[in-house]
Design an enzyme around this catalytic site. Sequence first.
Site, PDB file in Angstrom:
ATOM      1  N   PHE A 241       0.822  -1.217   0.000  1.00  0.00           N
ATOM      2  CA  PHE A 241       0.000   0.000   0.000  1.00  0.00           C
ATOM      3  C   PHE A 241       0.850   1.259   0.000  1.00  0.00           C
ATOM      4  O   PHE A 241       0.422   2.310   0.480  1.00  0.00           O
ATOM      5  CB  PHE A 241      -0.975  -0.014   1.185  1.00  0.00           C
ATOM      6  N   GLY A 469      -0.008  -9.359  -2.852  1.00  0.00           N
ATOM      7  CA  GLY A 469      -1.355  -9.825  -2.568  1.00  0.00           C
ATOM      8  C   GLY A 469      -2.316  -9.450  -3.679  1.00  0.00           C
ATOM      9  O   GLY A 469      -3.450  -9.928  -3.723  1.00  0.00           O
ATOM     10  N   GLY A 511       1.943  -2.125 -11.954  1.00  0.00           N
ATOM     11  CA  GLY A 511       2.501  -3.480 -11.900  1.00  0.00           C
ATOM     12  C   GLY A 511       2.071  -4.357 -13.057  1.00  0.00           C
ATOM     13  O   GLY A 511       2.904  -4.886 -13.798  1.00  0.00           O
ATOM     14  N   GLN A 633      -9.370  -7.200  -5.872  1.00  0.00           N
ATOM     15  CA  GLN A 633      -8.736  -5.893  -5.674  1.00  0.00           C
ATOM     16  C   GLN A 633      -9.763  -4.776  -5.547  1.00  0.00           C
ATOM     17  O   GLN A 633      -9.594  -3.851  -4.760  1.00  0.00           O
ATOM     18  CB  GLN A 633      -7.795  -5.589  -6.837  1.00  0.00           C
ATOM     19  N   GLY A 697      -4.635   0.229 -15.365  1.00  0.00           N
ATOM     20  CA  GLY A 697      -4.202  -0.121 -14.006  1.00  0.00           C
ATOM     21  C   GLY A 697      -5.416  -0.165 -13.113  1.00  0.00           C
ATOM     22  O   GLY A 697      -6.466   0.409 -13.436  1.00  0.00           O
ATOM     23  N   GLY A 699      -5.103  -1.142  -9.124  1.00  0.00           N
ATOM     24  CA  GLY A 699      -4.913  -1.247  -7.672  1.00  0.00           C
ATOM     25  C   GLY A 699      -5.311  -0.024  -6.876  1.00  0.00           C
ATOM     26  O   GLY A 699      -5.701  -0.127  -5.715  1.00  0.00           O
ATOM     27  N   GLU A 700      -5.206   1.155  -7.459  1.00  0.00           N
ATOM     28  CA  GLU A 700      -5.497   2.364  -6.698  1.00  0.00           C
ATOM     29  C   GLU A 700      -6.779   3.057  -7.132  1.00  0.00           C
ATOM     30  O   GLU A 700      -7.485   3.645  -6.314  1.00  0.00           O
ATOM     31  CB  GLU A 700      -4.284   3.293  -6.742  1.00  0.00           C
TER      32      GLU A 700
HETATM   33 MO1  MOS Z   1       1.469   2.798  -4.214  1.00  0.00          MO
HETATM   34  S1  MOS Z   1       0.631   4.040  -2.773  1.00  0.00           S
HETATM   35  O1  MOS Z   1       1.844   3.888  -5.440  1.00  0.00           O
HETATM   36  O2  MOS Z   1       2.721   1.905  -3.607  1.00  0.00           O
END
Ligand code: MOS
Length: 733
Positions: A241, A469, A511, A633, A697, A699-700
């Site tokens: 994170f 993860g 990633g 996710q 992407g 994850g965020e």
């Molecule tokens: Mo993420 S908060 O860009 O590792």
Amino acid sequence: MSDIAFSGSPRVDAADKVKGAAIFGADRCPKNMLHAALAVSSIVKGRVEAIDVDAARAQKGVRDVLTHETIGELNKVGFLLGGGPAAQSVQPMLSSNIAYRGQPIALVIAETLEAAVEAASLITARYTAEPFTSTIDGPGATVMQQADTPLPQELFGDTIAGDALKAWETAVTKVDATYHSPPQHQNPMELIATVAQWDGNQLTIYEGTQNSSAVRNGVASILGIDPSTVTVVSPYVGGGFGQKNSLQMQTALVAAAARKAGAPVKLVVPRAQLFHDATFRPASVHRVRLGADSDEKVVAALYDVDSQTSRHDLFPADYTDAAARLHGIPNFKGLQRLVQTDVQTPGYMRAPYEHFASFAMESAMDEMAYILKRDPVAFRIAHDTNVDPVTGLPLSSRHLAECLRRGADLFAWSRRTFEPRSMIAENGDLQGLGVAVGCYKAATAAAIARLTLKADGRVLVSVGVHEMGQGVRTALAAVISEILKVPAQAVDAVIGDTRGSPQHLTAGSWGTATAVPAAAAAAQKMLEELRALSAEKGVSGSPAQVLKALGRDELSVDAEHLAPGQPPQMLDALKSGNVAAFGPIYKGFVSFSYIAHFVEVRVEPSTMRVRVPRIVSVADCGRVVSPRTAESQVRGGVVWGIGAALREASEIDTRYGGFLNSDMAEYLIPVNADIGEIEVSFVNEPDPLLNEAGIKGLGEVVMTGVAPAIANAIFHATGKRLRDLPIRLEHLL
Ligand code: MOS
């Protein structure tokens, strides 16, 4: 809670994880290993005058106690955003200076963990203390325009499009509101920990990290040894994170201690110490002014942000870049200021800027929709755009309107009545339905993938990415298995390991878009090579059969991958362990991922307790490579958003500095009972420009927009517009 219906093939590492066969950093216990514990500063700012370690040394089982006077010659390394490898420029125990509360002052090495912890608690120090400020509105906080700092302005400069001031002045309808974000801590389940082991002059570091290369280079620099003598092994990370994106404060100390002790040393940094010795989401204040014209179109946005940093580093603010991309607002002016306080340097925490930028902008958009008496979904769709509002370049893809339409459908938005407090549930709860959107840049890093086919049919892939993860092993296996027609379970990944391909920082949601296209290119190359070889020798069959028929033990191929228009020199940066990320502004286009969240809240009218029984989230992340891990996710990001909206804040006692609620009992996060139904849907349209695989992407972006959707739903339920997070009972009573 409803059933979770996952689709897609299972996680390739699921069984290993369930059986405990997936080895995390602190799981390692080399022979003769010693345990370490830290003693930390009880002042915020000043100097250590003397440290009394006698009682600690006398403790049974204690081998050594190291302080800045006895740890030996160590070199200072720089902050990540100054081109260095470290989470901050202050490395503890290099001098007697204290820059923040909880800074380590001594490291105990003992035969057992108990002895180390007990001995560390016996260490006392005499300090000279100086005045300090731990909050951004404190008396000693220093405010600076980010544009006047040495930070690279092409990345962190003001965000300007059109003439927002003029458009604001002539606007017909206006919103002017200020929103506050508390500091927060990432609290990944896996604590930050290091096991350091020397074998002659070869050092091996076992540690959960998002950036094995930075750990290798950073430790080598601090110890004054060649990076080629350092190996970093991080096959699994128990959540990063952003907190594990660079060299942590303890790694080189543990390595130095292991060298001195002549034995491997393990340090697991306890949660309470991590609140001070690892990064956090800084406090920030956001003023948003939106102006709409007579056509009910928002034509002006003025966005001013104050964001906390430390006294010793400039952790940049970058809220305005995302804020300007949410909607097609033609005149935008984003200004950011940094506020220096006496804390450890803040850092990146999942959607570091985009989460609160979406909270501020999407709360303000909702306020505007209400003033104009417009349906919040239709109002957002009316502000859609195909052109990047900041650069004027085309967007590689944007399916946000589809996210909104599909989400409205899945959520049954049409049952909603417009007026606040107009929907009452069967049990008398105030019912609120809210919507908000979010966006996150689609960046890509340079990557080199090596693929090795073995005679037993297994395929080994190594590429620069870390498994935190999020499921990148599964995504890699999925794409390689699809191209080579081998079972996904036959694919092994060497990742997060400096013995494999160059390991790039895994962050910024790049990633998958970085590792998967590189691995796919290598798989394609392998397929072509196998085809050529089999044609030449007249053999056929599966990849393993071809290899066998050729009498080969293994076959390896390498593939390099760059983002569109990314200069090839970035491969050198990658190889030397530096950051080689690129985007979201590419040659000729701009790339972002998008999401829309629909939230139902129920507010119990006497206690004003807020429940979130249902959320529908529709994401546009380009092509979905691994549906099961992608869905997971999104759920994780939504849970984070619920935490941000209703629970999480790192509390400060201004008399003593530091963070007060530094454990999982008092730092509130949602628990299972707080989470209702989360329905996930993907637009799943491959991005046509970003990479061959069509991946953006995920994850965020998943966390962006959740908190404002909840706050907007609370407004709809109660008529109260709450502009500070987290929203708690006392704000509604
Ligand atoms: Mo993420 S908060 O860009 O590792």
